[in-house]
Scaffold this motif. Structure first.
Motif, PDB file in Angstrom:
ATOM      1  N   SER A   7       0.841  -1.186   0.000  1.00 29.86           N
ATOM      2  CA  SER A   7       0.000   0.000   0.000  1.00 29.86           C
ATOM      3  C   SER A   7       0.883   1.245   0.000  1.00 29.86           C
ATOM      4  N   LEU A  13      -0.736  -5.947   1.718  1.00 28.20           N
ATOM      5  CA  LEU A  13      -2.174  -6.101   1.569  1.00 28.20           C
ATOM      6  C   LEU A  13      -2.627  -7.502   1.897  1.00 28.20           C
ATOM      7  N   LYS A  15      -3.849 -10.721   3.564  1.00 29.87           N
ATOM      8  CA  LYS A  15      -4.587 -11.038   4.779  1.00 29.87           C
ATOM      9  C   LYS A  15      -5.099 -12.455   4.638  1.00 29.87           C
ATOM     10  N   LEU A  73      -6.903 -12.810   0.003  1.00 32.73           N
ATOM     11  CA  LEU A  73      -7.287 -11.428   0.273  1.00 32.73           C
ATOM     12  C   LEU A  73      -8.785 -11.343   0.519  1.00 32.73           C
ATOM     13  N   ASP A  74      -9.145 -10.474   1.403  1.00 27.23           N
ATOM     14  CA  ASP A  74     -10.550 -10.270   1.764  1.00 27.23           C
ATOM     15  C   ASP A  74     -11.189  -9.304   0.769  1.00 27.23           C
ATOM     16  N   GLU A  76     -13.691  -7.615   1.037  1.00 26.36           N
ATOM     17  CA  GLU A  76     -14.280  -6.471   1.716  1.00 26.36           C
ATOM     18  C   GLU A  76     -13.223  -5.478   2.203  1.00 26.36           C
ATOM     19  N   SER A  77     -11.954  -5.764   1.929  1.00 22.06           N
ATOM     20  CA  SER A  77     -10.876  -4.873   2.351  1.00 22.06           C
ATOM     21  C   SER A  77     -10.955  -3.549   1.594  1.00 22.06           C
ATOM     22  N   GLU A  78     -11.002  -2.448   2.341  1.00 24.01           N
ATOM     23  CA  GLU A  78     -11.084  -1.129   1.710  1.00 24.01           C
ATOM     24  C   GLU A  78      -9.827  -0.827   0.897  1.00 24.01           C
ATOM     25  N   ARG A  79      -8.659  -1.285   1.393  1.00 28.70           N
ATOM     26  CA  ARG A  79      -7.415  -1.019   0.679  1.00 28.70           C
ATOM     27  C   ARG A  79      -7.384  -1.761  -0.654  1.00 28.70           C
ATOM     28  N   LEU A  80      -7.819  -3.012  -0.645  1.00 26.96           N
ATOM     29  CA  LEU A  80      -7.899  -3.784  -1.884  1.00 26.96           C
ATOM     30  C   LEU A  80      -8.849  -3.115  -2.859  1.00 26.96           C
ATOM     31  N   ALA A 119     -18.165  -3.890   1.033  1.00 27.02           N
ATOM     32  CA  ALA A 119     -17.518  -3.663   2.325  1.00 27.02           C
ATOM     33  C   ALA A 119     -18.521  -3.167   3.359  1.00 27.02           C
TER      34      ALA A 119
END
Length: 432
Positions: A7, A13, A15, A73-74, A76-80, A119
């Motif tokens: 990031s 990133l 998870k 990776l999720d 719902e991750s805002e960064r993704l 998300a």
């Protein structure tokens, strides 16, 4: 799979959601494995050039898609989501990719997954999406929306709204809003030489473009029909992850335009690009730009008597869809150079994308304005009399940026420019 991109703050990133060797959690992203991480795409990616972050490059986004597919990776991750939703969809990376990664299709699929796993589920967002889809299906709703936008712009409502959101939407589109004229076809679908695709922006921006196109085609003796029942091409839904809605629109258009082997003319390069990638029926093979159709028509029946000969210098904007999807970057300048009195002004290399990127000009304003300003500078450095852009979104964006400078030339669609070049044209809306 390579290491996951980092990031802006240097934090990974990744998870883990389970074992890394589990079967694909999300299918439809396997083509991301074609990427060889060579980096040839990096200099051609506008978001990577602006952010300087690996996660905002094609290579980085493909790595994120691999992590998403493998369940690492999720969704719902805002960064993704910020990295995947931040792509402008220019597809410049596809043109230079030695592995021929279908980046555009992969990005559509990735966004579809994000849409399926929001998300923060929002009832208001759900209603907005439903209203948008209904507006794409029904001209009456678009007419109401266009009227509201024009009224709001005329009253300066945007100045009363907090910055961003609706304020940006009204302010940025004000100079391109135009009422939809009454359009008259010159033939029935059974006898027409060509069918005209009207799109979904007809009640907002492109009504004068359609009127201009009809004037030009009529002057050249082309019989044109506008099939009833046609709807939005589906690009807005497709590129925001709403595949079922996009497919419904595609099916409606397939029925409306039928199977008769006659050209379907799209005035906007974005609509043409989407139509030409339809997977069902014959519409994809029949769809073409006004430019390509006119070039073929003039080859068969040249008519130099309809054009004005007054000298004029134009700067041509080549949008991403023209260069990277329809691959018609040569056809438009070739047609314009055939017209008497027309000279193409040299245009220096600008950014690969003007920043409009569908709705990116509204949702990623800072980057979009920087890229658009660079594009305008490249287009106006040689002081042309007029700028021509075959993409409605790009035109809206560039027109908004140009409005801040009183000395910049007018920005027109090819249809409106051609209508102005007709001898003694009387179509006032077309010339607006």
């Amino acid at each position: 799979m390579g290491n996951l991109p980092e990031s802006n703050k240097g934090e990974t990133l990744a998870k883990p959601l389970g074992v890394s060797d589990q079967p694909l959690r999300f299918r439809g992203l396997s083509a991301a494995d074609q990427c060889v991480h060579c980096g040839l795409c990096l200099p051609h990616c506008p978001t990577y050039g602006w952010h300087g972050v690996e996660g905002d490059s094609p290579r980085g986004r493909l790595t994120l898609m691999q992590g998403l597919a493998q369940g690492r990776l999720d969704p719902e991750s805002e960064r993704l989501r910020s990295h995947l939703e931040g792509c402008l969809g220019c597809r410049s990376c596809e043109v230079v990719c030695p592995a021929r990664v279908p980046f555009g299709a992969l990005m559509d699929r990735a966004r579809e997954i994000l849409t399926e796993h929001p998300a923060r589920p929002s009832r208001a967002k759900g209603w907005r999406q439903t209203l948008q889809h209904q507006a794409l299906l029904h001209p009456s709703l678009r007419s109401l929306g266009g009227l509201a936008a024009r009224t709001g712009a005329r009253l300066g409502v945007d100045r009363l709204l907090p910055r961003g959101g609706w304020e940006r939407s009204l302010a940025h589109t004000r100079d391109s809003l135009a009422p939809a004229p009454r359009l008259n076809a010159t033939a029935s679908p059974d006898t027409a030489d060509a069918l005209l695709f009207t799109g979904c922006m007809d009640r907002f921006f492109t009504g004068p473009d359609l009127e201009a196109a009809l004037a030009v085609l009529d002057a050249l003796g082309v019989r044109v029909a506008m099939p009833q029942g046609q709807v939005c091409c589906g690009a807005l839904d497709q590129h925001t992850g709403h595949r079922a809605a996009a497919q419904a629109l595609q099916a409606r258009n397939g029925e409306a335009f039928g199977t008769r082997e006659v050209p379907v003319i799209a005035l906007d390069s974005g609509c043409e690009a989407t139509l030409r990638e339809y997977r069902e029926g014959t519409l994809a093979a029949r769809s073409q730009s006004l430019t390509r159709f006119l070039a073929d028509w003039l080859d068969a029946a040249p008519n130099g008597e309809v054009w004005d000969h007054t000298p004029i210098r134009i700067a041509l904007h080549r949008p991403c869809t023209l260069r990277n999807v329809t691959r018609e970057a040569r056809e438009l300048p070739a047609l314009l150079e055939r017209l008497p009195g027309v000279t193409l002004a040299p245009v220096a290399d600008g950014p690969n994308c003007c920043g409009a990127g569908g709705t990116a000009m509204l949702t990623q304003a800072a980057m979009a304005d920087d890229l658009g300003t660079e594009t305008l500078k490249a287009l106006t450095d040689d002081a042309p009399d007029v700028i021509i852009s075959p993409n409605v979104g790009c035109s809206v964006h560039l027109r908004a940026l140009a409005s801040e400078h009183s000395d910049l030339p007018e920005i027109l669609s090819p249809a409106r420019f051609l209508a102005r070049r007709l001898k003694n044209h009387t179509h006032h809306s077309a010339g607006r």
